[in-house]
Design a protein around this motif. Structure first.
Motif, mmCIF file in Angstrom:
data_model
loop_
_atom_site.group_PDB
_atom_site.id
_atom_site.type_symbol
_atom_site.label_atom_id
_atom_site.label_comp_id
_atom_site.label_asym_id
_atom_site.label_seq_id
_atom_site.Cartn_x
_atom_site.Cartn_y
_atom_site.Cartn_z
ATOM 1 N N ASP A 89 37.351 80.443 3.711
ATOM 2 C CA ASP A 89 37.049 80.697 2.110
ATOM 3 C C ASP A 89 36.774 80.553 1.056
ATOM 4 N N PHE B 263 31.718 81.518 1.808
ATOM 5 C CA PHE B 263 31.150 82.423 2.455
ATOM 6 C C PHE B 263 30.612 83.221 2.445
ATOM 7 N N LYS B 264 30.053 83.553 1.107
ATOM 8 C CA LYS B 264 29.762 84.704 0.567
ATOM 9 C C LYS B 264 28.784 84.298 -0.011
ATOM 10 N N GLY B 265 28.103 82.879 -0.053
ATOM 11 C CA GLY B 265 26.874 82.412 -0.213
ATOM 12 C C GLY B 265 25.646 81.926 0.447
ATOM 13 N N SER C 269 35.207 82.188 -1.377
ATOM 14 C CA SER C 269 34.771 81.982 -2.663
ATOM 15 C C SER C 269 34.925 83.492 -3.703
ATOM 16 N N ASP C 270 36.291 83.756 -3.276
ATOM 17 C CA ASP C 270 37.013 84.091 -4.278
ATOM 18 C C ASP C 270 36.732 83.118 -4.828
ATOM 19 N N LEU D 219 33.552 76.419 2.051
ATOM 20 C CA LEU D 219 32.983 76.592 2.599
ATOM 21 C C LEU D 219 33.002 78.482 1.536
#
Lengths: 364, 364
Positions: free
Chosen positions: B126, B104-106, B128-129, B102
């Motif tokens: 996560d 995680f930042k969005g 996102s990176d 997923l």
């Protein structure tokens, strides 16, 4: 007024936190509640925090870059230079409390995990429903901003027939609408303006392209102004040239559906009822099955405010000083669509129209 | 091309999930990665999901309202009518997997908890990176859109001296800039246009108000075009009337700082170095301490793309096909500010300027 907003948020929570932390991250994941609780009408405030206290007080934690703009609010401001300083400030701000309320709908999972890691001894509560409930009812300051946003949209709506000309492109009409809104005082557009012609009007979420206007086309314009963070949202549909009988009938039915919607609105009525009466009416016409979205939505700092709609599954009970759009539509793929949308204020005995520009059937 | 994007996302993850789920919620919390992985250049797609597979395939799950627009992408589309149907589809889409990635930042904390509740037997990672890392390097389609967005901003930048006149209000100039961008093909503005005069130019995040232009004022315009979801971001500063010696010197130093920044950029260089050389140069002038933000940021679907900056604490190593802004500035409260901003493409041997409009010192 701001104190009252914060107190109302706390009052609307059953399991009360000691303090509420609002984090406004960075575009495109922002929490516009930061502006709701601070009353700030301009700026971006990325990486800024608002700490809310049950007595209505608000404390702001902002990066250096935002210091000057933040001063425009009267509240206490703490400025941070870098992340380690921010972490110290955050810890210090909540150190004498145990239960922290967060807007679970407005904070990213990543940011939550960071906060949880930093403030590991605290309990976190979801206060997003309470914030939405609070924001549904507008106060005087909010209504003034919304009225101004509506006034700007009205001025522009009435000018559209003069702007439209043979061969104009969809994107050009959108540019003209946006330009007029800004020249009349809008800070920006409330959302990406929809300016669709002909068949494209049958797609409710189509924005605009390089299609040229031709005789017999529907012209559908859905736009709004943003004024001091508050939005209006209006749709007008015109016919370019002589309308066909079918086009006339579509318009007549949508206008009547909107009238029925207006008449159903007053405090104490279920939001679902407003949709149901509008939908039932359209279902009883030859356009059965052609109304494919909800009848409207709450309007405020967000264009779709507080996640509240006039839809069958809504459990909202209308109350005074809620603001909604009323926007029935009929969409026939291959032919086109008609939508008429206005913004209304819920009152004890009915609905007050906030947008007042002409809804007459107009052949341009 | 889209397959490659998705494969690169998976390749950039150390602990690999079986599948990645991107949820695009609703404004103002949206995940623009939905557009990155689908290649969709228009539309909003609230409540839509993209399921990514390691072989580069993408599956879309969209509400009925978005069906027609979603068809514009070539990928598999599943349409849902209501939330219970959505939940069944989501479960079904990932049923043969265990590990779900997923962004995680969005994703909001609330949406994550819903998904976790629905898919209770799965592990969540996560990613996102990895998504940010992937998005930093632009492919040919992306660069074409960015080049177009830059071209539009350039056309407008060169016209500003003709638009500016004695007594024009800040908001009027903003309206003219936005209008010209849209007339020249921008879908919308990349962000709220900054058009500030005189003292206001000293506030980097000030947007525009009802101040009138007068002789001797700085005119600072920071704006960008959004074209097919990709953005440009440019700043030009002019002097209205005859410049003072101080104004001339400020401009000269900022222009030289930008040149120094340009010259420092090539693949293999640390992003922090670009900021450091620019900052050191300004620190060595009489304007020491007056450069108060980072030297630039990555640019793409987001205006501040991938959370990457030319700043002292950046750990990014520049690579070919990254796109950044270069925007040094000098701000003197009470007097005003100068910022010059252009967009550049990182290449193996240097930086290619994507915005090419005049950066000359101009007295209007």
């Amino acid at each position: 007024m701001l104190e009252k907003r914060v107190k109302r948020i706390f009052n609307n929570i059953s399991k009360k936190p000691d303090v509420i932390l609002i984090k406004n991250a960075a575009m495109p994941v922002i929490d516009d509640n930061f502006f709701y609780v601070t009353g700030l009408t301009h700026g971006i405030f990325e990486g800024s925090y608002a700490v809310l206290f049950p007595d209505g007080q608000v404390e702001l934690i902002v990066p250096q870059l935002e210091e000057e703009t933040a001063k425009k609010t009267g509240t206490k401001i703490i400025v941070y230079k870098d992340h380690s300083e921010l972490n110290k400030i955050l810890k210090n701000s909540v150190s004498s409390y145990e239960k922290i309320g967060l807007n679970f709908k407005g904070i990213s999972l990543r940011d939550f995990l960071k906060i949880k890691n930093l403030l590991s001894n605290f309990d976190f509560f979801d206060v997003s429903d309470s914030i939405e409930k609070t924001r549904l009812i507008k106060d005087v300051i909010e209504l003034n901003y919304i009225r101004e946003a509506c006034k700007i949209a009205d001025i522009v709506a009435d000018k559209i027939p003069q702007i439209v000309s043979d061969g104009i492109h969809e994107y050009e009409l959108a540019a003209e609408i946006n330009y007029l809104m800004q020249k009349n005082g809008a800070d920006k557009t409330a959302f990406e303006t929809i300016s669709s012609f002909g068949k494209n009007t049958a797609e409710p979420h189509y924005t605009h392209g390089d299609i040229k206007l031709k005789k017999g086309d529907f012209v559908l314009c859905d736009f709004g102004a943003c004024f001091s963070k508050y939005n209006s949202d209006i749709t007008r549909t015109f016919i370019f040239g002589k309308a066909s009988d079918m086009q006339k009938e579509m318009y007549k039915v949508v206008l009547e559906a909107q009238r029925i919607g207006f008449n159903a609105i007053k405090s104490g009525v279920k939001a679902s009822i407003v949709h149901d009466v509008v939908n039932s009416y359209i279902q009883g016409t030859k356009f059965k099955g052609r109304f494919i979205h909800s009848t409207g939505h709450s309007l405020g700092i967000s264009v779709h405010d507080s996640n509240a709609r006039f839809s069958s599954n809504s459990d909202i009970l209308l109350e005074e000083n809620m603001v909604f759009t009323v926007e029935p539509g009929i969409y026939i793929p291959g032919l086109g669509g008609v939508r008429i949308e206005d913004d209304v204020l819920v009152k004890s005995k009915g609905a007050e129209a906030l947008t007042k520009s002409s809804r007459d059937f107009i052949e341009i």
